[in-house]
Design an enzyme around this catalytic site. Sequence first.
Site, PDB file in Angstrom:
ATOM      1  N   ASP A  21       0.886  -1.167   0.000  1.00 50.58           N
ATOM      2  CA  ASP A  21       0.000   0.000   0.000  1.00 50.58           C
ATOM      3  C   ASP A  21       0.924   1.217   0.000  1.00 50.58           C
ATOM      4  OD1 ASP A  21      -1.543   2.176   0.698  1.00 50.58           O
ATOM      5  OD2 ASP A  21      -2.674   1.131   2.262  1.00 50.58           O
TER       6      ASP A  21
ATOM      7  N   TYR B 118      -3.779   9.335   0.252  1.00 53.18           N
ATOM      8  CA  TYR B 118      -3.792   9.078   1.682  1.00 53.18           C
ATOM      9  C   TYR B 118      -2.788   7.993   2.075  1.00 53.18           C
ATOM     10  CZ  TYR B 118      -4.877   9.345   6.401  1.00 53.18           C
ATOM     11  OH  TYR B 118      -4.715   9.559   7.734  1.00 53.18           O
TER      12      TYR B 118
ATOM     13  N   LYS C  95      -7.915  -5.088   3.650  1.00 49.23           N
ATOM     14  CA  LYS C  95      -8.494  -4.896   4.994  1.00 49.23           C
ATOM     15  C   LYS C  95      -8.497  -6.180   5.812  1.00 49.23           C
ATOM     16  CE  LYS C  95      -9.411  -0.655   3.804  1.00 49.23           C
ATOM     17  NZ  LYS C  95      -8.258  -0.538   2.860  1.00 49.23           N
TER      18      LYS C  95
ATOM     19  N   TYR D 210       0.674  -0.002  14.791  1.00 51.52           N
ATOM     20  CA  TYR D 210      -0.280  -0.166  13.704  1.00 51.52           C
ATOM     21  C   TYR D 210       0.043   0.798  12.563  1.00 51.52           C
ATOM     22  CZ  TYR D 210      -4.485  -0.229  10.934  1.00 51.52           C
ATOM     23  OH  TYR D 210      -5.355  -0.328   9.883  1.00 51.52           O
TER      24      TYR D 210
ATOM     25  N   HIS E  66      -8.574   5.005   2.350  1.00 48.66           N
ATOM     26  CA  HIS E  66      -7.983   3.682   2.121  1.00 48.66           C
ATOM     27  C   HIS E  66      -8.831   2.845   1.159  1.00 48.66           C
ATOM     28  CE1 HIS E  66      -5.046   4.065   5.403  1.00 48.66           C
ATOM     29  NE2 HIS E  66      -6.009   4.601   6.130  1.00 48.66           N
TER      30      HIS E  66
ATOM     31  N   GLN F 214       2.706   4.175   2.856  1.00 46.05           N
ATOM     32  CA  GLN F 214       2.264   3.532   4.111  1.00 46.05           C
ATOM     33  C   GLN F 214       3.043   2.264   4.481  1.00 46.05           C
ATOM     34  OE1 GLN F 214      -2.119   3.109   5.093  1.00 46.05           O
ATOM     35  NE2 GLN F 214      -1.670   0.949   4.766  1.00 46.05           N
TER      36      GLN F 214
ATOM     37  N   LYS G 264      -3.304  -2.543   7.573  1.00 45.69           N
ATOM     38  CA  LYS G 264      -3.367  -4.000   7.620  1.00 45.69           C
ATOM     39  C   LYS G 264      -2.438  -4.589   6.566  1.00 45.69           C
ATOM     40  CE  LYS G 264      -5.540  -6.190  10.841  1.00 45.69           C
ATOM     41  NZ  LYS G 264      -4.809  -6.239  12.106  1.00 45.69           N
ATOM     42  N   ASP G 265      -2.166  -5.886   6.724  1.00 47.82           N
ATOM     43  CA  ASP G 265      -1.166  -6.560   5.878  1.00 47.82           C
ATOM     44  C   ASP G 265      -1.688  -6.774   4.462  1.00 47.82           C
ATOM     45  OD1 ASP G 265       0.114  -6.914   8.428  1.00 47.82           O
ATOM     46  OD2 ASP G 265      -1.485  -8.366   8.759  1.00 47.82           O
ATOM     47  N   ASP G 266      -2.995  -7.059   4.356  1.00 47.52           N
ATOM     48  CA  ASP G 266      -3.637  -7.190   3.057  1.00 47.52           C
ATOM     49  C   ASP G 266      -2.882  -8.182   2.175  1.00 47.52           C
ATOM     50  OD1 ASP G 266      -5.352  -5.399   4.154  1.00 47.52           O
ATOM     51  OD2 ASP G 266      -4.435  -3.663   3.230  1.00 47.52           O
TER      52      ASP G 266
HETATM   53  P1  13P Z   1      -5.905   8.418  10.632  1.00 44.27           P
HETATM   54  O1  13P Z   1      -7.125   9.096  10.062  1.00 44.27           O
HETATM   55  O2  13P Z   1      -5.410   9.040  11.895  1.00 44.27           O
HETATM   56  O3  13P Z   1      -4.847   8.194   9.620  1.00 44.27           O
HETATM   57  O4  13P Z   1      -6.271   6.929  11.074  1.00 44.27           O
HETATM   58  C1  13P Z   1      -7.379   6.293  10.655  1.00 44.27           C
HETATM   59  C2  13P Z   1      -7.161   5.431   9.517  1.00 44.27           C
HETATM   60  O5  13P Z   1      -6.303   5.598   8.691  1.00 44.27           O
HETATM   61  C3  13P Z   1      -8.133   4.344   9.390  1.00 44.27           C
HETATM   62  O6  13P Z   1      -8.956   4.567   8.289  1.00 44.27           O
HETATM   63  P1  13P Z   2      -5.233  -0.436   4.817  1.00 49.51           P
HETATM   64  O1  13P Z   2      -4.413  -1.420   5.601  1.00 49.51           O
HETATM   65  O2  13P Z   2      -5.922  -1.071   3.671  1.00 49.51           O
HETATM   66  O3  13P Z   2      -4.414   0.760   4.447  1.00 49.51           O
HETATM   67  O4  13P Z   2      -6.400   0.050   5.772  1.00 49.51           O
HETATM   68  C1  13P Z   2      -6.063   0.760   6.885  1.00 49.51           C
HETATM   69  C2  13P Z   2      -7.206   1.175   7.721  1.00 49.51           C
HETATM   70  O5  13P Z   2      -6.967   1.583   8.835  1.00 49.51           O
HETATM   71  C3  13P Z   2      -8.567   1.076   7.214  1.00 49.51           C
HETATM   72  O6  13P Z   2      -9.498   1.602   8.109  1.00 49.51           O
HETATM   73 MG    MG Z   3      -4.133   2.171   3.172  1.00 52.44          MG
HETATM   74 MG    MG Z   4      -5.045  -2.035   2.093  1.00 55.14          MG
END
Ligand code: 13P
Ligand code: 13P
Ligand code: MG
Ligand code: MG
Length: 365
Positions: free
Chosen positions: A11, A90, A132, A228, A18, A94, A231-233
């Site tokens: 990612d 966003y 996710k 955190y 996301h 990451q 996620k690993d996805d």
């Molecule tokens: P932030 O909005 O602080 O990055 O964390 C929430 C997130 O990314 C989950 O969607």
């Molecule tokens: P991703 O691992 O797909 O970036 O999702 C992060 C997240 O916090 C979703 O709410």
């Molecule tokens: Mg993401």
């Molecule tokens: Mg992802």
Amino acid sequence: MKITISVIKADVGGYVGHSAMHPALIEKAKENLEAAKNKGQLIDFWVMNCGDDLDLIMTHKGGVGEKGIHRLAWDTFMECTQVAKKLKLYGAGQDMLSDAFSGTIKGLGPGVAEMEFEERKSEPVLIFMADKTSPGAWNLPLFKIFGDPFNTAGLVIDPHMHGGFKFRILDILEGKQVTLSCPEELYDILVFLGAPSRYVIEAIYRKSDGEIAAVPSTQKLSLIAGRYVGKDDPVLIVRAQSGFPAVGEVLEPFAFPHLVEGWMRGSHHGPLMPVPFKNATPSRFDGPPRVVAAGFQLNNGKLEGPRDMFDDPSFDRARERANDIADYLRRHGPFEPHRLPLEAMEYTTLPEVRKKLEGRFEEVK
Ligand code: 13P
Ligand code: 13P
Ligand code: MG
Ligand code: MG
């Protein structure tokens, strides 16, 4: 001819939030891999996404863990991160947890699944990509595909599969692995696979000749980063037909949208919904978690495909059921077991909130 399939994903920035992938990242990645193909480093490639994860599907002759291929993936993700930063996507970069490449992309953030084999007369391969969720999400479907005769008729009917499969299982906390034989050690296998937050499948082999059958990615971002970061996805490669489970036997477990960890903030249980490529856009509460399946026929390393395997009405009911389960779980709001247990929340920002209240706790009088 020995062929290696490398599926490497990261990612490097979401669009919007996301939920999906900006086309500019796919374009950039394609440009890099096309150049590598023209140089002869790759036989073929396919670039796609599941949600906000960029997947590089590559075939070559370099073998598993080949430094040049890992560097190609790393450099591509780095360059895509620059594009993501320019577009202010966003979470740009990451999953890029290091700024230096050291010979292997493993341990640096991106997920990796690779296998090398002699290409058969006809070689159908399925590549699964999820968003996710974490690598333990493959435990249940992989067990059903390679261990459960109620799922896979071939375990009973096909003399080439009747001997069963070996499961190499990784303890991701202790960094140890064990290889167990199915069906003889079926109950032992389930002791571990039933705890997918700690034990994940590393590889599956056909017992009769040791042929590689399936390889998932096993990287856990929170264990690499200690916090955190998303996620690993995970991704997963499965070979099918002629002594392996049929394509339909490989897809069958996904007709049951089992519960996996991930979803919003990586902190919730939710159903894994099998979707066509165009619906790999987790949006409701950043989910529910998604899986897509890309089917290829290998042709001397060339990737004939992909076919969008879940773009089929026979998975409609799984999707409906996943939506029903999502409704039911969401009604729990911040309560377990919708929210993950406290041990899993240690890697999130929840402990910071708890810490603020520490001084308010008193000894019980
Ligand atoms: P932030 O909005 O602080 O990055 O964390 C929430 C997130 O990314 C989950 O969607
Ligand atoms: P991703 O691992 O797909 O970036 O999702 C992060 C997240 O916090 C979703 O709410
Ligand atoms: Mg993401
Ligand atoms: Mg992802």
